[in-house]
Write a protein that holds these residues in place. Structure first.
Motif, PDB file in Angstrom:
ATOM      1  N   VAL A 194       7.781   3.304  -5.351  1.00 23.32           N
ATOM      2  CA  VAL A 194       6.634   3.641  -4.825  1.00 23.32           C
ATOM      3  C   VAL A 194       5.562   4.396  -5.937  1.00 23.32           C
ATOM      4  CG1 VAL A 194       5.598   5.196  -3.020  1.00 23.32           C
ATOM      5  CG2 VAL A 194       7.587   3.936  -2.527  1.00 23.32           C
ATOM      6  N   VAL A 195       6.033   4.967  -6.773  1.00 25.49           N
ATOM      7  CA  VAL A 195       5.434   5.454  -8.004  1.00 25.49           C
ATOM      8  C   VAL A 195       4.750   4.601  -8.594  1.00 25.49           C
ATOM      9  CG1 VAL A 195       5.608   7.095  -9.761  1.00 25.49           C
ATOM     10  CG2 VAL A 195       7.301   7.532  -7.891  1.00 25.49           C
ATOM     11  N   THR A 196       5.164   3.237  -8.847  1.00 22.80           N
ATOM     12  CA  THR A 196       4.521   2.375  -9.580  1.00 22.80           C
ATOM     13  C   THR A 196       3.489   1.584  -8.954  1.00 22.80           C
ATOM     14  OG1 THR A 196       6.454   0.779  -9.257  1.00 22.80           O
ATOM     15  CG2 THR A 196       6.627   2.408 -11.170  1.00 22.80           C
ATOM     16  N   ASP A 197       3.340   1.676  -7.724  1.00 21.39           N
ATOM     17  CA  ASP A 197       2.380   1.060  -6.964  1.00 21.39           C
ATOM     18  C   ASP A 197       1.023   1.439  -7.339  1.00 21.39           C
ATOM     19  OD1 ASP A 197       0.730   0.434  -4.915  1.00 21.39           O
ATOM     20  OD2 ASP A 197       2.142   0.328  -3.261  1.00 21.39           O
ATOM     21  N   PRO A 198       0.202   0.502  -7.722  1.00 20.73           N
ATOM     22  CA  PRO A 198      -1.118   0.863  -8.301  1.00 20.73           C
ATOM     23  C   PRO A 198      -2.074   1.632  -7.314  1.00 20.73           C
ATOM     24  CG  PRO A 198      -0.353  -1.317  -8.788  1.00 20.73           C
ATOM     25  CD  PRO A 198       0.590  -0.861  -8.046  1.00 20.73           C
ATOM     26  N   ARG A 199      -1.833   1.154  -5.950  1.00 22.42           N
ATOM     27  CA  ARG A 199      -2.788   1.782  -5.102  1.00 22.42           C
ATOM     28  C   ARG A 199      -2.054   3.431  -4.746  1.00 22.42           C
ATOM     29  NH1 ARG A 199      -3.592  -0.652   1.106  1.00 22.42           N
ATOM     30  NH2 ARG A 199      -5.115   1.259   2.087  1.00 22.42           N
ATOM     31  N   VAL A 200      -0.923   3.446  -4.583  1.00 22.13           N
ATOM     32  CA  VAL A 200      -0.523   4.749  -4.568  1.00 22.13           C
ATOM     33  C   VAL A 200      -0.629   5.594  -5.664  1.00 22.13           C
ATOM     34  CG1 VAL A 200       1.597   6.300  -4.420  1.00 22.13           C
ATOM     35  CG2 VAL A 200       1.763   4.284  -3.015  1.00 22.13           C
ATOM     36  N   LEU A 316       0.494   6.265   4.087  1.00 23.70           N
ATOM     37  CA  LEU A 316       1.058   5.930   4.958  1.00 23.70           C
ATOM     38  C   LEU A 316       0.780   4.452   5.578  1.00 23.70           C
ATOM     39  CD1 LEU A 316       1.139   9.341   7.183  1.00 23.70           C
ATOM     40  CD2 LEU A 316       3.248   8.174   5.851  1.00 23.70           C
ATOM     41  N   THR A 317      -0.433   4.011   5.466  1.00 25.03           N
ATOM     42  CA  THR A 317      -0.871   2.650   5.792  1.00 25.03           C
ATOM     43  C   THR A 317      -0.314   1.832   4.817  1.00 25.03           C
ATOM     44  OG1 THR A 317      -2.877   3.697   6.966  1.00 25.03           O
ATOM     45  CG2 THR A 317      -2.856   1.285   6.341  1.00 25.03           C
ATOM     46  N   ALA A 318      -0.288   2.060   3.644  1.00 25.75           N
ATOM     47  CA  ALA A 318      -0.107   1.317   2.457  1.00 25.75           C
ATOM     48  C   ALA A 318       1.529   1.026   2.295  1.00 25.75           C
ATOM     49  CB  ALA A 318      -0.435   1.643   1.035  1.00 25.75           C
ATOM     50  N   ARG A 319       2.321   2.165   2.755  1.00 25.98           N
ATOM     51  CA  ARG A 319       3.748   2.158   2.429  1.00 25.98           C
ATOM     52  C   ARG A 319       4.605   2.079   3.799  1.00 25.98           C
ATOM     53  NH1 ARG A 319       4.643   0.200  -2.162  1.00 25.98           N
ATOM     54  NH2 ARG A 319       6.725   0.497  -1.690  1.00 25.98           N
ATOM     55  N   ALA A 381      -7.116  -1.530  -6.576  1.00 21.92           N
ATOM     56  CA  ALA A 381      -5.978  -1.684  -6.125  1.00 21.92           C
ATOM     57  C   ALA A 381      -5.744  -2.216  -4.644  1.00 21.92           C
ATOM     58  CB  ALA A 381      -5.177  -0.014  -6.474  1.00 21.92           C
ATOM     59  N   ALA A 382      -6.754  -1.528  -3.889  1.00 20.68           N
ATOM     60  CA  ALA A 382      -6.923  -1.822  -2.495  1.00 20.68           C
ATOM     61  C   ALA A 382      -6.970  -3.405  -2.523  1.00 20.68           C
ATOM     62  CB  ALA A 382      -8.007  -0.880  -1.685  1.00 20.68           C
ATOM     63  N   LYS A 383      -7.831  -3.788  -3.114  1.00 21.21           N
ATOM     64  CA  LYS A 383      -8.282  -5.282  -2.906  1.00 21.21           C
ATOM     65  C   LYS A 383      -7.340  -6.329  -3.411  1.00 21.21           C
ATOM     66  CE  LYS A 383     -13.471  -4.529  -3.441  1.00 21.21           C
ATOM     67  NZ  LYS A 383     -14.638  -4.801  -4.269  1.00 21.21           N
ATOM     68  N   LYS A 384      -6.520  -5.570  -4.412  1.00 21.51           N
ATOM     69  CA  LYS A 384      -5.218  -6.379  -4.977  1.00 21.51           C
ATOM     70  C   LYS A 384      -4.176  -6.206  -4.206  1.00 21.51           C
ATOM     71  CE  LYS A 384      -6.748  -6.224  -9.874  1.00 21.51           C
ATOM     72  NZ  LYS A 384      -6.622  -5.801 -11.094  1.00 21.51           N
TER      73      LYS A 384
END
Length: 402
Positions: A194-200, A316-319, A381-384
């Motif tokens: 999760v930490v490496t997620d660009p959006r997070v 929360l929406t992303a993960r 990040a959201a677009k990707k």
């Protein structure tokens, strides 16, 4: 929603504890014969412990033991505040503040995740707003009251009050909160991803910079307003009320907006613009007369508190269940790490003999940096985000609440 409000009561105790110390700095420094800069590090101790504990324990905690984690963290928080009230030296106080930060960090991360899970998706923004509203209410009701108690008794009495509220919250949760159904067990490796997620990472980065600006400045609210350039204010209580009332209004109203707006993350841009302008106006208006500064202070409090509801919702929406609690914990960690950095920078400024009147300008600069990051990295990040990633963000489980 009844159980969500019960969780919000615990957040109220955390909000009181996290921010009342800013109003107690002079009296604590006088009691221990220490400088304001040195005493201000108790805020750093609390916030650093919070920042470290929140993501680590949220990651290690078993998915089947959320209720136990909530209760244990609140117990640590209450007992640590009792230890702070009994502290006989500044080093002891710093240690107990660190333990209070550990308890607060884990509790708030779990409370936000649990609150989102206790309601359906359509009411998630309002549920998160209850938690943030509890924090801000602890500020608007507790901080001026805590400062008043300290002025008429001692700063120790204020910390005993914090400990007492924490214990009452603990008892209520112990009696009313059911065993929360376990979510899917996620390995430590998958949680760490999760930490490496660009959006997070980008969302958390925005929270970090905004916290340096807003919470870091608030730590030194009293000495900043006492400087000649800011009007030489001695009675800080009305200004604390303005910031706190703004915080309550902002954190309550933002919940409905998050639920209604199609893309809640776009609210963050407007919030950061207003935060930057309000901090600049705070410095400008106070230079004319302190009373004029009440308006930008209230706006600063409102948008500073409102920011975290769309931030948490975005995470929360992303993960979803697959890292949602860890992402929220990481965001909460960033808030308090930002507060620690801000308080550290403020303490350094005072140690070097700089005027506290420069701190609002520094804060505005960090808020502007957060805005720039939101407009660039977060949107990119959201677009990707791929459909595969989105599919992993399954909705949180819904539990009966009434």
């Amino acid at each position: 929603m009844k159980l969500v409000y019960l969780l919000g009561l615990g957040a109220f105790a955390l909000g009181l504890d996290a921010y009342v110390t800013a109003g107690l700095l002079p009296s604590i420094a006088a009691d221990f014969d220490a400088t304001v800069s040195a005493t201000g590090q108790m805020v750093t101790a609390f916030t650093l412990a919070y920042a470290i504990a929140s993501p680590i324990f949220a990651t290690l905690l078993s998915a089947s033991r959320v209720r136990t984690g909530l209760l244990a963290s609140l117990a640590v928080f209450a007992l640590a505040n009792a230890g702070s009230a009994l502290a006989t030296s500044l080093p002891v106080l710093l240690i107990t503040r660190a333990f209070a930060g550990v308890g607060a960090g884990l509790y708030l991360a779990l409370a936000a995740s649990a609150a989102a899970s206790l309601v359906d998706r359509e009411r998630r923004g309002r549920a998160l707003a209850v938690i943030m509203g509890g924090m801000s209410s602890g500020t608007v009701l507790g901080v001026p009251g805590g400062v008043y108690i300290a002025q008429h008794t001692s700063w120790r009495a204020t910390l005993w009050l914090v400990s007492g509220i924490g214990l009452v919250s603990l008892l209520g949760l112990l009696l009313r909160l059911p065993q929360l159904p376990a979510t899917e067990t996620i390995s430590l490796r998958r949680r760490a991803q999760v930490v490496t997620d660009p959006r997070v990472a980008s969302v958390v980065g925005v929270s970090l910079l905004a916290a340096i600006a807003s919470l870091g400045l608030y730590t030194y609210f009293v000495p900043v307003m006492a400087t000649g350039a800011m009007g030489g204010v001695e009675n800080i209580t009305p200004y604390l009320w303005a910031w706190g009332i703004g915080g309550v209004v902002g954190s309550v109203l933002i919940g409905s907006l998050v639920d209604k707006v199609r893309r809640p993350a776009t609210l963050v841009v407007g919030i950061l613009i207003i935060l930057t302008l309000s901090l600049l106006a705070f410095r400008l208006f106070a230079s004319f007369t302190p009373l004029l500064a009440l308006l930008p202070i209230a706006v600063w409090g409102a948008v500073g508190w409102a920011l975290q509801v769309p931030q948490q919702n975005d995470l929360l929406t992303a993960r979803g269940e697959r890292g949602g609690p860890v992402a929220v914990a990481l965001n909460e960690s960033a808030l308090y790490l930002g507060s620690a950095i801000g308080s550290g920078l403020g303490g350094a400024a005072f140690a070097f003999g700089w005027s506290g009147s420069v701190l609002p300008l520094w804060a505005a600069g960090f808020a502007a940096a957060a805005l720039l990051l939101q407009l660039t990295a977060v949107r990119a990040a959201a677009k990707k985000s791929s459909p595969a990633t989105t599919s992993n963000a399954v909705p949180a489980a819904t539990y009966a609440t009434d």
